[in-house]
Design a protein around this motif. Sequence first.
Motif, PDB file in Angstrom:
ATOM      1  N   SER A  93      -8.003  45.796  -8.118  1.00  0.00           N
ATOM      2  CA  SER A  93      -6.832  46.232  -8.907  1.00  0.00           C
ATOM      3  C   SER A  93      -5.966  47.189  -8.108  1.00  0.00           C
ATOM      4  CB  SER A  93      -7.283  46.941 -10.188  1.00  0.00           C
ATOM      5  OG  SER A  93      -8.048  46.066 -10.970  1.00  0.00           O
ATOM      6  N   GLU A  94      -6.636  48.063  -7.362  1.00  0.00           N
ATOM      7  CA  GLU A  94      -5.934  49.112  -6.627  1.00  0.00           C
ATOM      8  C   GLU A  94      -5.265  48.565  -5.362  1.00  0.00           C
ATOM      9  OE1 GLU A  94      -7.770  53.289  -5.000  1.00  0.00           O
ATOM     10  OE2 GLU A  94      -8.636  51.417  -4.323  1.00  0.00           O
ATOM     11  N   ALA A  95      -5.800  47.463  -4.842  1.00  0.00           N
ATOM     12  CA  ALA A  95      -5.297  46.948  -3.561  1.00  0.00           C
ATOM     13  C   ALA A  95      -3.883  46.400  -3.709  1.00  0.00           C
ATOM     14  CB  ALA A  95      -6.226  45.852  -3.042  1.00  0.00           C
ATOM     15  N   ASP A 112       6.305  40.954   3.354  1.00  0.00           N
ATOM     16  CA  ASP A 112       6.916  42.259   3.061  1.00  0.00           C
ATOM     17  C   ASP A 112       6.686  42.686   1.621  1.00  0.00           C
ATOM     18  OD1 ASP A 112       7.948  42.596   5.654  1.00  0.00           O
ATOM     19  OD2 ASP A 112       9.600  41.243   5.188  1.00  0.00           O
ATOM     20  N   LYS A 113       5.553  42.312   1.075  1.00  0.00           N
ATOM     21  CA  LYS A 113       5.229  42.642  -0.323  1.00  0.00           C
ATOM     22  C   LYS A 113       5.383  44.140  -0.600  1.00  0.00           C
ATOM     23  CE  LYS A 113       1.316  42.686  -3.508  1.00  0.00           C
ATOM     24  NZ  LYS A 113      -0.129  42.509  -3.680  1.00  0.00           N
ATOM     25  N   VAL A 114       5.996  44.460  -1.737  1.00  0.00           N
ATOM     26  CA  VAL A 114       6.135  45.863  -2.136  1.00  0.00           C
ATOM     27  C   VAL A 114       5.565  46.029  -3.536  1.00  0.00           C
ATOM     28  CG1 VAL A 114       7.768  47.732  -2.624  1.00  0.00           C
ATOM     29  CG2 VAL A 114       8.275  46.090  -0.808  1.00  0.00           C
ATOM     30  N   VAL A 115       4.715  47.002  -3.732  1.00  0.00           N
ATOM     31  CA  VAL A 115       4.192  47.312  -5.066  1.00  0.00           C
ATOM     32  C   VAL A 115       4.314  48.813  -5.276  1.00  0.00           C
ATOM     33  CG1 VAL A 115       2.170  47.294  -6.565  1.00  0.00           C
ATOM     34  CG2 VAL A 115       2.460  45.484  -4.895  1.00  0.00           C
ATOM     35  N   GLN A 116       4.878  49.206  -6.399  1.00  0.00           N
ATOM     36  CA  GLN A 116       4.941  50.635  -6.721  1.00  0.00           C
ATOM     37  C   GLN A 116       3.802  50.971  -7.661  1.00  0.00           C
ATOM     38  OE1 GLN A 116       6.978  52.644  -5.304  1.00  0.00           O
ATOM     39  NE2 GLN A 116       8.546  51.286  -4.454  1.00  0.00           N
TER      40      GLN A 116
END
Length: 514
Positions: A387-389, A499-503
Amino acid sequence: MALEKKIRELKEKREKMLLGGGEEAIEKQKAMGKNTARERIMSILDQGSFSEYDMFVEHDARDFGMDKKHLPSDGVVIGTGTVQGLPVAIFAQDFTVAGGSLGLMHSRKITKIMDHALKMRIPLIGINDSGGARIQEGVNSLAGYGEIFFRNTISSGVIPQISVILGPCAGGAVYSPALTDFVFVVENISKMFITGPEVIKTVLGEEISMEALGGARVHCEVSGNAHFFAMSEEECFSQIKKLVSFIPRNNDVKARVHDPVPPDKKYDIEKIVPGDPTLPYDVKDVIRAVADNSDFFEIQEMYARNIVIGFGRLGGKTVGFVANQPMEMAGVLDVDSSDKAARFIRYCDAFSIPLVTLVDLPGYLPGVDQEHAGVIRHGAKVLYAYSEATVPKLTVILRKAYGGGYIAMSSRHLRADFVFAWPTAEIAVMGPEGAANIIFRKEITTAANPDEVRRQKVEEYKEKFANPYVAASRGYVDSVIEPSETRKLLLHALEVSEDKVVQMPRKKHGIPPF
Ligand code: HXC
């Protein structure tokens, strides 16, 4: 002329230091199949790349005859160099000098190279071969260990930290390797334990050899403290080089990209997974069928074999594979396999290595032993880690994906970016037999011919749920694919997620179920 003399003097001083604890001690070291500290460093680093620091450091301890003891380089060699062109910081304890024991200056040399590694954002390789805290230096030795442990922790997830155990590593000294990312051990040479055989005999009255207590095999097969097993120091050094080829130098950059080589044709992906869901197969063959050059670098190969973890490449880029192993306990998740997978997932996430998860498991392992060993807490680590990754998460469901196992193994619900399922996938709350027995219990037990009714109900359940299409109809699975399309789609998925971005919500840190 004056300069020549000075240079000669320097050379003589160096020669003395390079002899470490002297010829006799070196011979003793060799007789055990061990190399000297500097030989070990030279064998790991690219030829001619080693630059040694602090060769002339000396201790200034005075008690217990230390004022008369000259300990060359204070029993530890430190410096920098390159491994396959990648800069690294390295230290190696020199057992020929006071048993590689750790006094104040010895520890300061280690912490100096650790600070350097962190500041320069380069990997740290530590070679441990030591009798532990230098007894004559008392609390100063303990302070030294504390300073090392602190730095191991602060550097964790910033630079790769590799520990190599090439001799004794006893008492609290083991906690530095335990705080690092990867631990390498060698048969008959590595010994790791908190309390040695003598203490165990005195306190518990039990006799055990050093090898059986904390030898290389024990830590690879039983405790899980070590990650790589080798039969000789030379084999160990080539394993280290191979590991370094897969990982980035720090958490701000990606691993180096290699020339992509297609997998070996001998791994026919259509033929690996048997149609009968009860039959085992080696999931490593599936990995080899999709990975570049069929090259899979396995980690913790001998521990919790029901899950397989390790590095490979797809299109030249490093990925971390996590796969249930149907050959071992049907690939279930249990306490040990959960720990093994969760830690690796966190490693990959910390170092920007995309995760490729191959799913085929009946779920978490049931039983009193597992419940009492804390399968709830340990199993939760897998959920937490996935989940955190935030690295790209690519999932392929090969066959069984039941219950909590389905959710835990990088499901859409834990934010997998791509979920593919083979037509052989069975995604359900539990296996058809168990499910039919529960939901049709009344019909089965009251029937004139219960076996026949049970068979029918199992078939009915299979027909309805033991397939990938229910999950696909909800969008939990993005695509049901032919096995032969797997590599192509994984390559595509990696490219899309480059270039995946996750906030994530702001926090100091989470509280994982350690
Ligand atoms: C000072 C030490 C030493 C130590 C070894 N030597 N360990 N000197 N402090 N901790 C010296 C020996 O006196 C000897 O010196 C030389 O190193 C080689 O040791 P040998 O005993 O001859 O070698 P070997 O027979 O191969 O046995 C290796 C060994 C044994 C199993 C490691 O030396 C040993 O048991 N050492 C003590 C281990 C220990 O209890 N350490 C403290 C742990 S507590 P000479 O001059 O004769 O060549 C600890 C707490 C850390 O580390 C806590 C951190 C939080």
